[in-house]
Design a protein around this motif. Structure first.
Motif, PDB file in Angstrom:
ATOM      1  N   GLY A   1       0.797  -1.232   0.000  1.00 26.07           N
ATOM      2  CA  GLY A   1       0.000   0.000   0.000  1.00 26.07           C
ATOM      3  C   GLY A   1       0.830   1.282   0.000  1.00 26.07           C
ATOM      4  O   GLY A   1       0.272   2.370   0.035  1.00 26.07           O
ATOM      5  N   PHE A   2       2.173   1.170  -0.036  1.00 24.37           N
ATOM      6  CA  PHE A   2       3.023   2.370  -0.019  1.00 24.37           C
ATOM      7  C   PHE A   2       3.730   2.570  -1.350  1.00 24.37           C
ATOM      8  O   PHE A   2       3.909   1.612  -2.118  1.00 24.37           O
ATOM      9  CB  PHE A   2       4.082   2.249   1.086  1.00 24.37           C
ATOM     10  CG  PHE A   2       3.545   2.526   2.461  1.00 24.37           C
ATOM     11  CD1 PHE A   2       3.765   3.736   3.085  1.00 24.37           C
ATOM     12  CD2 PHE A   2       2.793   1.554   3.138  1.00 24.37           C
ATOM     13  CE1 PHE A   2       3.258   3.999   4.352  1.00 24.37           C
ATOM     14  CE2 PHE A   2       2.287   1.802   4.415  1.00 24.37           C
ATOM     15  CZ  PHE A   2       2.525   3.027   5.020  1.00 24.37           C
ATOM     16  N   VAL A   3       4.121   3.812  -1.616  1.00 22.94           N
ATOM     17  CA  VAL A   3       4.983   4.089  -2.771  1.00 22.94           C
ATOM     18  C   VAL A   3       6.249   4.787  -2.263  1.00 22.94           C
ATOM     19  O   VAL A   3       6.245   5.410  -1.202  1.00 22.94           O
ATOM     20  CB  VAL A   3       4.301   5.010  -3.817  1.00 22.94           C
ATOM     21  CG1 VAL A   3       3.146   4.302  -4.487  1.00 22.94           C
ATOM     22  CG2 VAL A   3       3.854   6.324  -3.181  1.00 22.94           C
ATOM     23  N   THR A   4       7.314   4.659  -3.050  1.00 21.55           N
ATOM     24  CA  THR A   4       8.564   5.334  -2.703  1.00 21.55           C
ATOM     25  C   THR A   4       8.451   6.799  -3.118  1.00 21.55           C
ATOM     26  O   THR A   4       8.028   7.089  -4.236  1.00 21.55           O
ATOM     27  CB  THR A   4       9.724   4.687  -3.473  1.00 21.55           C
ATOM     28  OG1 THR A   4       9.708   3.286  -3.177  1.00 21.55           O
ATOM     29  CG2 THR A   4      11.055   5.269  -3.056  1.00 21.55           C
ATOM     30  N   VAL A   5       8.823   7.717  -2.228  1.00 19.62           N
ATOM     31  CA  VAL A   5       8.810   9.129  -2.614  1.00 19.62           C
ATOM     32  C   VAL A   5      10.198   9.747  -2.600  1.00 19.62           C
ATOM     33  O   VAL A   5      10.378  10.887  -3.025  1.00 19.62           O
ATOM     34  CB  VAL A   5       7.820   9.966  -1.769  1.00 19.62           C
ATOM     35  CG1 VAL A   5       6.379   9.555  -2.040  1.00 19.62           C
ATOM     36  CG2 VAL A   5       8.126   9.875  -0.285  1.00 19.62           C
ATOM     37  N   ALA A   6      11.195   9.000  -2.082  1.00 21.14           N
ATOM     38  CA  ALA A   6      12.574   9.507  -2.112  1.00 21.14           C
ATOM     39  C   ALA A   6      13.547   8.339  -1.967  1.00 21.14           C
ATOM     40  O   ALA A   6      13.235   7.336  -1.326  1.00 21.14           O
ATOM     41  CB  ALA A   6      12.802  10.508  -0.995  1.00 21.14           C
ATOM     42  N   THR A   7      14.721   8.502  -2.580  1.00 21.13           N
ATOM     43  CA  THR A   7      15.748   7.454  -2.497  1.00 21.13           C
ATOM     44  C   THR A   7      17.117   8.104  -2.304  1.00 21.13           C
ATOM     45  O   THR A   7      17.306   9.278  -2.612  1.00 21.13           O
ATOM     46  CB  THR A   7      15.831   6.643  -3.808  1.00 21.13           C
ATOM     47  OG1 THR A   7      16.128   7.558  -4.875  1.00 21.13           O
ATOM     48  CG2 THR A   7      14.553   5.914  -4.124  1.00 21.13           C
ATOM     49  N   THR A   8      18.063   7.325  -1.785  1.00 19.47           N
ATOM     50  CA  THR A   8      19.475   7.721  -1.841  1.00 19.47           C
ATOM     51  C   THR A   8      20.206   6.518  -2.417  1.00 19.47           C
ATOM     52  O   THR A   8      19.633   5.431  -2.529  1.00 19.47           O
ATOM     53  CB  THR A   8      20.090   8.048  -0.464  1.00 19.47           C
ATOM     54  OG1 THR A   8      20.164   6.839   0.293  1.00 19.47           O
ATOM     55  CG2 THR A   8      19.290   9.082   0.292  1.00 19.47           C
ATOM     56  N   ALA A   9      21.501   6.705  -2.740  1.00 16.50           N
ATOM     57  CA  ALA A   9      22.272   5.606  -3.311  1.00 16.50           C
ATOM     58  C   ALA A   9      22.224   4.401  -2.376  1.00 16.50           C
ATOM     59  O   ALA A   9      22.147   3.250  -2.808  1.00 16.50           O
ATOM     60  CB  ALA A   9      23.706   6.066  -3.528  1.00 16.50           C
TER      61      ALA A   9
ATOM     62  N   PRO B   1      17.203   2.699  -0.791  1.00 14.59           N
ATOM     63  CA  PRO B   1      16.199   2.758  -1.842  1.00 14.59           C
ATOM     64  C   PRO B   1      14.820   3.194  -1.337  1.00 14.59           C
ATOM     65  O   PRO B   1      13.979   3.623  -2.122  1.00 14.59           O
ATOM     66  CB  PRO B   1      16.152   1.319  -2.380  1.00 14.59           C
ATOM     67  CG  PRO B   1      16.869   0.481  -1.387  1.00 14.59           C
ATOM     68  CD  PRO B   1      17.759   1.364  -0.580  1.00 14.59           C
ATOM     69  N   PHE B   2      14.613   3.108   0.006  1.00 14.80           N
ATOM     70  CA  PHE B   2      13.318   3.568   0.550  1.00 14.80           C
ATOM     71  C   PHE B   2      13.546   4.700   1.545  1.00 14.80           C
ATOM     72  O   PHE B   2      13.143   4.647   2.693  1.00 14.80           O
ATOM     73  CB  PHE B   2      12.571   2.407   1.224  1.00 14.80           C
ATOM     74  CG  PHE B   2      12.508   1.179   0.355  1.00 14.80           C
ATOM     75  CD1 PHE B   2      11.775   1.202  -0.832  1.00 14.80           C
ATOM     76  CD2 PHE B   2      13.198   0.028   0.697  1.00 14.80           C
ATOM     77  CE1 PHE B   2      11.730   0.078  -1.651  1.00 14.80           C
ATOM     78  CE2 PHE B   2      13.150  -1.093  -0.118  1.00 14.80           C
ATOM     79  CZ  PHE B   2      12.424  -1.069  -1.300  1.00 14.80           C
ATOM     80  N   ALA B   3      14.228   5.727   1.092  1.00 12.94           N
ATOM     81  CA  ALA B   3      14.551   6.849   1.990  1.00 12.94           C
ATOM     82  C   ALA B   3      13.311   7.674   2.311  1.00 12.94           C
ATOM     83  O   ALA B   3      13.300   8.448   3.272  1.00 12.94           O
ATOM     84  CB  ALA B   3      15.621   7.724   1.370  1.00 12.94           C
ATOM     85  N   GLY B   4      12.271   7.523   1.504  1.00 15.14           N
ATOM     86  CA  GLY B   4      11.013   8.195   1.791  1.00 15.14           C
ATOM     87  C   GLY B   4       9.877   7.360   1.241  1.00 15.14           C
ATOM     88  O   GLY B   4       9.991   6.812   0.141  1.00 15.14           O
ATOM     89  N   MET B   5       8.793   7.205   2.003  1.00 10.20           N
ATOM     90  CA  MET B   5       7.656   6.443   1.492  1.00 10.20           C
ATOM     91  C   MET B   5       6.355   7.114   1.923  1.00 10.20           C
ATOM     92  O   MET B   5       6.324   7.876   2.887  1.00 10.20           O
ATOM     93  CB  MET B   5       7.702   4.991   2.004  1.00 10.20           C
ATOM     94  CG  MET B   5       7.519   4.874   3.504  1.00 10.20           C
ATOM     95  SD  MET B   5       7.443   3.130   4.015  1.00 10.20           S
ATOM     96  CE  MET B   5       6.853   3.311   5.703  1.00 10.20           C
ATOM     97  N   ALA B   6       5.309   6.844   1.151  1.00 10.92           N
ATOM     98  CA  ALA B   6       4.002   7.409   1.495  1.00 10.92           C
ATOM     99  C   ALA B   6       2.942   6.365   1.190  1.00 10.92           C
ATOM    100  O   ALA B   6       3.075   5.583   0.243  1.00 10.92           O
ATOM    101  CB  ALA B   6       3.750   8.671   0.678  1.00 10.92           C
ATOM    102  N   ASN B   7       1.901   6.371   2.016  1.00 12.69           N
ATOM    103  CA  ASN B   7       0.808   5.425   1.813  1.00 12.69           C
ATOM    104  C   ASN B   7      -0.112   5.935   0.709  1.00 12.69           C
ATOM    105  O   ASN B   7      -0.376   7.131   0.605  1.00 12.69           O
ATOM    106  CB  ASN B   7       0.027   5.246   3.118  1.00 12.69           C
ATOM    107  CG  ASN B   7      -0.998   4.144   3.029  1.00 12.69           C
ATOM    108  OD1 ASN B   7      -2.085   4.352   2.490  1.00 12.69           O
ATOM    109  ND2 ASN B   7      -0.662   2.970   3.526  1.00 12.69           N
TER     110      ASN B   7
END
Ligand code: GLN
Length: 544
Positions: A161-169, A172-178
């Motif tokens: 139910g979440f999507v990735t909203v930010a990454t770093t090298a 890969p899941f530095a930010g997520m949102a439902n």
């Protein structure tokens, strides 16, 4: 905590409040501070808080970082009812992992720890099938952001139910949102200044996503606090409190005066080891300037009498001064109570004012901290034992910078609002060795010159604390062609943001020359001046 009184008007009932649940990160309190800087009221509670016992509904919840790993058997977990509150949630670091754990236990130890700066890439989803709200956290921010990381664990995959909203090298899941609810998690720390636009991200969460009003201002706080004091002490209640001329006690006293006028009794104990002319100056500012009902007790002889001959242990000085203070304050309180008893429309003195600030409160409730012991000021602790008073703490919601702003709002002079901290035992602990009236004179005069010059050079606000200390040694000098054998003054000035660590201040040579010349010329009994170049640690700020 000593406050056994029910709070009639807690700020979280007046102001939209973001609740920070603390998992023990050293930065948790900074989240609350940043939000308040954005004029959004925020309170911090331990992560073990049961939401059913809260008694109020926050506009949003932030789960802080923490030193644990969510997959440990004894790891702390948030009351799962938080996910049923139907308010936005933001998880930071451990908080992100806690959300991921709730939605599928997909957190594990990473191969690499990530500590320090990282470059973040924001992923935007637009208004398409996941709905625009997932982009709200990074709204208005660049696609490439500099952030600050401090973690070892990572998400194995994105929870359902979440999507990735930010990454770093590295993450890969530095930010997520439902996709369906306003639930967000970020691996980095937006509350530290190393994350360049972290405050804007917190603003996006609090103001845009949670829709919290930005009305936490000191002007509004004053009105609410005055109403709260009046409700607490009632029509006739009387309050007594010690003032020192420092910013906390003065602001607290001024609030009391605004709320209940003459029914607040301020007491200034002159212990004989205040700074030069300090008792007179504080008296003038507090009475003529601020209209506070103040009693000044000159107990210098009693204090100095007891300090006579104490040369060995600095702790002994502190104890003598602390105990004598309690004694003098209690005597004065009795006299004031006797006088006040005759006043029409006034009851007994039942309350003692204390200038507790929010960091003390946080320390006492912090998840890692000693569970319920508030750090009580030595003097107040002693006072409470002997006096059976209830505590009133009008500054207990505020950070130091808020107290200063409040002070300025209340018309307290700049000079006092920005005054450097001064220890309870005063210059007694800046006179190394025996405290005698003559030594007090020397230390005072030297200190006064040093501070005068610091102010004249425009450095007073830049320096966090400065003073002159008198060393218990004599050195040889030549003055007016005559050999002298006189004492040595040590100057100390430090810069610090939290007083836990400190650096000595790098004055230029001309400045030091000027101060040294003035002290040797103007203060009888001094023939040398040295500058203390010890940082903290290993030094302390004071010398004893
Ligand atoms: N202990 C967790 C980790 O190492 C969380 C760290 C944190 O919150 N700063 O990833």
């Amino acid at each position: 905590m000593a406050t056994d009184t029910k709070d009639p008007i807690p700020p979280h009932k007046t102001f939209d409040t973001i609740l920070v649940l603390d998992f023990g990160s050293q930065y948790s309190h900074l989240i609350t501070r940043r939000l308040r800087e954005l004029n959004v009221y925020s309170e911090m509670l331990p992560c073990t808080q049961k939401l059913a016992e809260l008694g109020w509904t926050p506009k949003g919840v932030i789960l802080s970082g923490g030193p644990y790993s969510v997959y440990w058997d004894d790891a702390p977990h948030v009351d799962q009812a938080v996910f049923e509150l139907n308010v936005p949630i933001l998880g930071i670091c451990y908080g992100l992992q806690e959300i991921a754990w709730h939605f599928g236990k997909n957190v594990l130890a990473g191969e690499k720890r990530e500590y320090g700066h990282a470059n973040l890439k924001v992923e935007r989803h637009g208004d398409g099938e996941v709905g625009g709200h997932v982009d709200k956290l990074f709204k208005g921010l660049e696609d490439d952001m500099e952030v600050w990381m401090s973690h070892g664990d990572k998400l194995s995959h994105l929870p359902e139910g979440f999507v990735t909203v930010a990454t770093t090298a590295n993450a890969p899941f530095a930010g997520m949102a439902n996709k369906d609810k306003p639930l967000y998690g970020i691996q980095f720390h937006p509350e530290v200044t190393h994350t360049k636009r972290g405050k804007e991200l917190l603003k996006n969460f609090a103001v845009d996503i949670c829709q919290a009003r930005t009305d936490w201002t000191m002007g509004k706080f004053v009105d609410q606090e005055i109403a709260r004091i009046r409700a607490l002490v009632g029509e006739k209640g009387q309050v007594i409190g010690a003032v020192s001329g420092g910013v906390d006690s003065t602001v607290a006293a001024k609030l009391m005066q605004e709320a209940i006028g003459e029914r607040f009794h301020a007491v200034l104990v002159d212990n004989g080891v205040l700074r030069l002319n300090e008792a007179q100056q504080v008296k003038k500012t507090l009475t003529a300037g601020l209209g506070i009902n103040l009693t000044v007790v000159d107990a210098s002889e009693r204090f100095l009498g007891r300090l006579k001959g104490v040369t060995d242990d600095p702790e002994k000085k502190r104890k003598i001064i602390g105990n004598t203070f309690i004694e003098v304050f209690q005597e004065t309180a009795k006299e004031i109570a006797a006088k006040a008893a005759g006043t029409p429309n006034a009851g007994e003195i039942e309350w003692l004012l204390q200038g507790t600030l929010y960091p003390d409160v946080i320390e006492s409730i912090s998840f890692k901290g000693p569970s319920a012991t508030i750090k009580t000021h030595h003097n107040v602790g002693g006072l409470l034992e002997g006096m059976h008073l209830k505590l009133i703490e009008p500054l207990r919601e505020l950070f130091k910078d808020e107290v200063r702003e409040l002070g300025t709002n209340l018309g307290i002079p700049e000079d006092l609002v920005w005054r450097h901290p001064f220890p309870g035992p005063g210059i007694a602990i800046r006179i190394l060795g025996e405290v005698t009236p003559e030594q007090v004179r020397i230390a005072r005069e030297a200190d006064n010159i040093f501070i005068e010059e610091i102010k004249a050079a425009g450095l007073y606000r830049k320096i966090s604390q400065a003073f002159a200390a008198l060393l218990p040694v004599k050195a040889v000098g030549v003055m007016g062609d005559k050999r002298v054998h006189d004492q040595v003054i040590a100057l100390r000035a430090v810069e610090t943001s939290d007083f836990m660590t400190a650096d000595w201040y790098p004055f230029d040579g001309e400045f030091l020359k000027r101060v040294s010349r003035r002290i040797v010329n103007e203060v009888n009994g001094v023939c040398r001046v040295v500058y203390d170049i010890t940082s903290k640690p290993p030094g302390t700020i004071e010398m004893e």
